[in-house]
Design a protein around this motif. Structure first.
Motif, PDB file in Angstrom:
ATOM      1  N   THR A   1      -0.671  -2.069   1.745  1.00  0.00           N
ATOM      2  CA  THR A   1      -0.040  -1.095   2.639  1.00  0.00           C
ATOM      3  C   THR A   1      -1.011   0.010   3.022  1.00  0.00           C
ATOM      4  N   ILE A   2      -1.776   0.518   2.061  1.00  0.00           N
ATOM      5  CA  ILE A   2      -2.751   1.561   2.350  1.00  0.00           C
ATOM      6  C   ILE A   2      -3.838   1.037   3.294  1.00  0.00           C
TER       7      ILE A   2
ATOM      8  N   PHE B   1       0.592   6.919  10.239  1.00  0.00           N
ATOM      9  CA  PHE B   1       0.630   6.531   8.831  1.00  0.00           C
ATOM     10  C   PHE B   1       2.060   6.263   8.375  1.00  0.00           C
TER      11      PHE B   1
ATOM     12  N   ILE C   1       5.258   8.128   0.954  1.00  0.00           N
ATOM     13  CA  ILE C   1       5.541   8.642   2.298  1.00  0.00           C
ATOM     14  C   ILE C   1       6.257   9.985   2.232  1.00  0.00           C
TER      15      ILE C   1
ATOM     16  N   PHE D   1       3.275   2.610   7.305  1.00  0.00           N
ATOM     17  CA  PHE D   1       3.584   2.496   5.874  1.00  0.00           C
ATOM     18  C   PHE D   1       4.968   1.896   5.658  1.00  0.00           C
ATOM     19  N   SER D   2       5.926   2.268   6.512  1.00  0.00           N
ATOM     20  CA  SER D   2       7.300   1.801   6.333  1.00  0.00           C
ATOM     21  C   SER D   2       7.661   0.633   7.242  1.00  0.00           C
TER      22      SER D   2
ATOM     23  N   SER E   1      -2.227   0.694   6.788  1.00  0.00           N
ATOM     24  CA  SER E   1      -1.932   2.036   7.311  1.00  0.00           C
ATOM     25  C   SER E   1      -3.207   2.785   7.656  1.00  0.00           C
TER      26      SER E   1
ATOM     27  N   THR F   1       3.133  -6.208   2.067  1.00  0.00           N
ATOM     28  CA  THR F   1       3.104  -4.751   1.966  1.00  0.00           C
ATOM     29  C   THR F   1       4.276  -4.304   1.098  1.00  0.00           C
TER      30      THR F   1
END
Length: 278
Positions: free
Chosen positions: A76-77, A205, A256, A209-210, A80, A226
């Motif tokens: 995920t990082i 971001f 987040i 991220f979501s 993002s 993710t």
């Protein structure tokens, strides 16, 4: 006396409304956090209070034991971070050309960008999937990263509106000093656009991220999951373990939430100054 009390109430009334709205919006979050520290036997007990009697930290240990959380977090990082990098590369260039450079067809091009924001993602989802399939890039992170380097319409419009608030006289003074457009962009426009850049960085971001639909379509291998897909798979496998799901949801929300809490000042600054001049 009555006028003073009425004036005092009129000043307090907006504050009361904001606090009431905050309590309403925060209550589900508090329920989730409270449930994350409860046992499955206690989580549906109506007699229990909001504060757990005994903190069940094993719920979080189960999450780390049952799913590769740090692998999902690293994926995920990575996605993002690359989206943020792509957004900061493409968006300022397009926004600068649409706000500070006069060229034929500029308004038409801006209208096309605005109109593209009205097209639902479900309309373009199948054609885009076919495109990435023909390029043999499905099953990888590239379909989630490459579009950011081409620019997203919302971020372009937001930053373009912010750059319109920068006085043109600053560019004219730089041109008199012999600076070219690239030098003006790098030395004048970008430093003055930091609040707007911070805003699109935070938006990019938080959205990436979501994001759930993009990874669901393209990251179809478990080692490419993710956090959103990891949480979804955990929910499918442990539907009875409600306390564990609440713990997994809290772990998913924590990064987040921290980004929003520490960066909300920059977010508000960028939004509040992006529509002063149309």
């Amino acid at each position: 006396m009555l006028k003073k009390s009425a004036a005092g109430f009129s000043r307090l009334f907006p504050t009361i409304l904001v606090l009431l709205a905050a309590v309403i919006f925060l209550f589900p979050l508090l329920i989730m956090l409270s449930s994350a520290f409860q046992t499955n036997e206690r989580i549906f007990d109506s007699s229990r209070g909001l504060w757990p009697e005994h903190f069940a930290f094993e719920n979080f240990r189960k999450v780390f034991a049952q799913i590769p959380y740090w692998r999902y977090f690293a994926n995920t990082i990575w996605v993002s971070g690359m989206n943020v990098l792509g957004t900061l590369f493409s968006t300022p260039l397009v926004a600068f050309s649409l706000s500070k450079i006069r060229w034929r067809g500029r308004e038409l091009f801006f209208g096309i960008i605005l109109s593209s924001m009205m097209i639902p993602y479900t309309v373009t989802m199948v054609p885009l999937y076919r495109l990435w399939t023909l390029l043999h890039l499905t099953g990888s992170f590239w379909p989630l990263i490459i579009p950011a380097f081409c620019g997203y319409p919302f971020y372009i419009v937001l930053l373009r509106q912010f750059m319109l608030t920068i006085p043109d006289e600053l560019m004219e003074a730089a041109e008199i000093d012999g600076a070219g457009r690239l030098r003006i962009f790098r030395s004048v426009i970008l430093p003055l656009s930091r609040p707007g850049l911070a805003t699109i960085t935070i938006f990019s971001f938080m959205y990436t991220f979501s994001d759930f639909m993009g990874p669901l379509l393209y990251a179809n291998r478990s080692d490419h999951y993710t956090l959103s897909l990891g949480l979804y798979s955990y929910m499918n496998e442990h539907t009875v373990d409600w306390a564990g799901m609440m713990a997994a949801t809290a772990l998913f929300m924590l990064p987040i939430l921290l980004v929003f809490l520490f960066c909300q000042r920059y977010l508000m600054d960028g939004i509040s100054t992006s529509g002063l001049k149309g």
